[in-house]
Design an enzyme around this catalytic site. Structure first.
Site, PDB file in Angstrom:
ATOM      1  CG  ASP A  41      35.884  36.414  44.622  1.00  0.00           C
ATOM      2  OD1 ASP A  41      35.563  37.589  44.344  1.00  0.00           O
ATOM      3  OD2 ASP A  41      35.438  35.440  44.009  1.00  0.00           O
ATOM      4  CG  ASP A  42      33.569  39.856  45.882  1.00  0.00           C
ATOM      5  OD1 ASP A  42      34.214  40.045  44.840  1.00  0.00           O
ATOM      6  OD2 ASP A  42      32.382  39.476  45.887  1.00  0.00           O
ATOM      7  CB  CYS A  81      34.846  37.548  39.395  1.00  0.00           C
ATOM      8  SG  CYS A  81      34.408  37.641  41.127  1.00  0.00           S
ATOM      9  NE  ARG A  85      38.396  36.026  39.958  1.00  0.00           N
ATOM     10  CZ  ARG A  85      38.710  35.583  41.182  1.00  0.00           C
ATOM     11  NH1 ARG A  85      39.516  34.558  41.329  1.00  0.00           N
ATOM     12  NH2 ARG A  85      38.198  36.162  42.245  1.00  0.00           N
ATOM     13  CE  LYS A 134      35.145  33.846  41.163  1.00  0.00           C
ATOM     14  NZ  LYS A 134      34.338  34.777  41.959  1.00  0.00           N
ATOM     15  CG  HIS A 136      34.811  33.670  37.254  1.00  0.00           C
ATOM     16  ND1 HIS A 136      34.266  34.527  38.173  1.00  0.00           N
ATOM     17  CD2 HIS A 136      33.789  33.293  36.439  1.00  0.00           C
ATOM     18  CE1 HIS A 136      32.977  34.668  37.941  1.00  0.00           C
ATOM     19  NE2 HIS A 136      32.674  33.925  36.896  1.00  0.00           N
ATOM     20  CB  SER A 159      30.995  33.324  41.488  1.00  0.00           C
ATOM     21  OG  SER A 159      31.746  34.334  40.877  1.00  0.00           O
ATOM     22  CG  HIS A 224      32.152  35.839  45.695  1.00  0.00           C
ATOM     23  ND1 HIS A 224      30.870  35.345  45.713  1.00  0.00           N
ATOM     24  CD2 HIS A 224      32.248  36.574  44.559  1.00  0.00           C
ATOM     25  CE1 HIS A 224      30.224  35.772  44.635  1.00  0.00           C
ATOM     26  NE2 HIS A 224      31.032  36.525  43.920  1.00  0.00           N
ATOM     27  CG  ASP A 276      37.967  39.413  42.798  1.00  0.00           C
ATOM     28  OD1 ASP A 276      37.838  39.871  43.953  1.00  0.00           O
ATOM     29  OD2 ASP A 276      37.051  38.818  42.204  1.00  0.00           O
ATOM     30  CG  ASN A 277      35.744  42.397  42.794  1.00  0.00           C
ATOM     31  OD1 ASN A 277      35.725  41.446  42.006  1.00  0.00           O
ATOM     32  ND2 ASN A 277      35.030  42.391  43.898  1.00  0.00           N
ATOM     33  CE  LYS A 297      31.292  41.337  42.711  1.00  0.00           C
ATOM     34  NZ  LYS A 297      31.245  39.962  43.249  1.00  0.00           N
TER      35      LYS A 297
END
Ligand code: MG
Length: 472
Positions: A41-42, A81, A85, A134, A136, A159, A224, A276-277, A297
């Site tokens: 994540d991130d 996010c 996903r 996660k 989401h 998150s 994240h 994810d980003n 992001k």
């Protein structure tokens, strides 16, 4: 939107793409290979050793790259996010399915029952399925992973910063639930244990299913913010807490890969590592790096949407290969459907089978005429081959970096109609729209196709083929 582009474009255009390094791998393909997806994540484009990271090391993930294929031009569908996903798990642009942005605890929607997830694709072939981490895609029980194809689930429904301990917006959030199946088993859990807990469950799942085909999805809550790390890695990297957190994720990948090896599953398992980003630059020293890409992001500049991706499948994907073709997470579902012997979902999807590229078939190229970058429901940019066209749009740019877990400040900037040649200018520094009016015209016309199909808030277009999310 899904026409094979080599039928349309001049051959010269394809030759212009950098070649893919290949040394053919040639084993017979296992009938029901296991699938493991690790999704962070991130984590930025520059946050792995094999993508040039400094200040920390990622030996286990780098080894996956050395034993498999590394992607230089791998994209998420949107740089945030829930959108990202949705694309990964359904093979669709997320705005097609009505899930955009980052769903918070007040959201009353989630993934629709009629959509087919990657887990359901695998389960249709008798696979056992598990997700740790996660989710989401909706936190109400009907939207949770166990209602969308996963036999097992343990993790956070959204998150990890959506909790009362948020440094600036804590009052907006109820206690953060940790969920097992559909039951909340803790509130505001000790986040230092999350990466280890997801990993232990992943290892146990592999152990329990070593004689049965499985799909394992590990979606780390880290890196994240708020960053948390177990004692095992606290204070170990030169890059501070962020580096410690990445080191623990790397350890986690090592645990999973070692377990596969221990049970002789290497050659029967496709392992995918991606994110994810791009990095949440707002958080300064608690954010990653998208170097050498622009922004992060929440923007469709390359730093927001281009992410690290590695795939390892010994005997099927050549070791040490590097792929420069533009591809996207939406392509995983149809590719995995083919590998596990499933029929594609009955509802139309956007992703395309990229197995010819992964398996090193001579002359295999990206099957996408263009990849579209929406922010929520607005078409901000698209990429076709080496070219990326931005439409005039507003985006966040770091004005003041945060520190120590506190956010800084963004300013909002406006882009014009801008064309970049990503083959010679990966950092999107030189707008060449004036030099290439023909390219601009071609990409504009591709965008019209997308607007007709998916709509576009910027030009006030309603898409013809949008679907509803699931609602309470
Ligand atoms: Mg993210």
């Amino acid at each position: 939107m899904r026409t094979a582009f080599w039928r349309i474009l001049p051959a010269l255009y394809l030759i212009a793409l950098p070649p893919m390094t290949t040394a053919r791998a040639a084993d017979a393909r296992p009938v029901h290979p296991n699938i493991v997806v690790v999704f962070t994540d991130d984590q930025g484009y520059g946050d792995l050793g094999c993508y040039g990271a400094r200040g920390f090391q990622t030996p286990n993930i780098d080894r996956l790259a050395a034993e498999g294929m590394r992607f230089s031009d791998w994209y998420v569908a949107q740089p945030v996010c829930s959108s990202s996903r949705t694309a990964l798990l359904t093979g669709c642009y997320p705005n097609r399915l009505g899930i955009v942005g980052a769903l918070g605890p007040k959201a009353r929607h989630g993934i629709h029952d009629a959509e087919t997830t990657l887990a359901e694709v695998c389960r249709s072939q008798g696979y056992r399925t598990a997700m740790y981490g996660k989710w989401h895609l909706g936190h109400h029980p009907q939207f949770l992973p166990t209602r969308h194809g996963f036999d097992e689930y343990y993790g956070l429904p959204y998150s990890n910063d959506m909790w009362p301990l948020h440094p600036t917006s804590g009052r907006d959030f109820p206690p953060l639930p940790l969920i097992e199946g559909v039951q909340t088993i803790a509130l505001n859990p000790d986040q230092r244990q999350l990466t280890t807990a997801y990993t232990e469950r992943a290892v146990s799942f592999i152990e329990r299913n070593q004689d049965h085909p499985f799909f394992l999805y590990v979606a780390h809550s880290m890196p994240h913010v708020p960053l948390h790390v177990s004692d095992k890695f606290q204070g170990k990297s030169e890059r501070g807490l962020f580096g410690d957190v990445i080191s623990e994720i790397d350890w986690s990948v090592g645990q999973i890969v070692d377990t596969l090896a221990k049970h002789g599953l290497d050659r029967r398992t496709l392992v995918i590592f991606t994110c994810d980003n791009g990095p949440w630059l707002l958080y300064g020293d608690h954010a990653g790096s998208a170097a050498p890409l622009r922004e992060g992001k929440a923007s469709v500049w390359e730093g927001g949407v281009r992410v690290p991706c590695i795939m390892r499948f010994p005997g099927q994907i050549a070791a040490g290969a590097v792929c420069h073709e533009p591809l996207m997470t939406i392509d995983l579902l149809p590719t995995i459907a083919r590998l596990v012997g499933a029929t594609p979902p009955s509802r139309p999807i956007d992703g395309l089978d990229i197995w010819p590229i992964l398996s090193g078939q001579p002359g295999a190229h990206s099957p996408h005429e263009a990849l579209y970058f929406y922010w929520l429901n607005d078409l901000h940019a698209l990429r076709s081959g080496r070219w990326k066209l931005h439409f005039p749009h507003r985006y966040p740019h770091l004005q003041l970096a945060g520190g120590g877990g506190k956010p800084g400040r963004y300013e909002q900037l406006d882009s014009g109609l801008e064309l970049y040649d990503l083959e010679t200018d990966v950092g999107e520094t030189k707008n060449v729209a004036d030099e290439h009016p023909d390219v601009v015209a071609r990409l504009k016309s591709l965008a019209e196709t997308a607007r007709e199909d998916l709509g576009d808030g910027l030009t006030k277009r309603q898409g013809k083929n949008l679907r509803e999310p699931g609602r309470l």
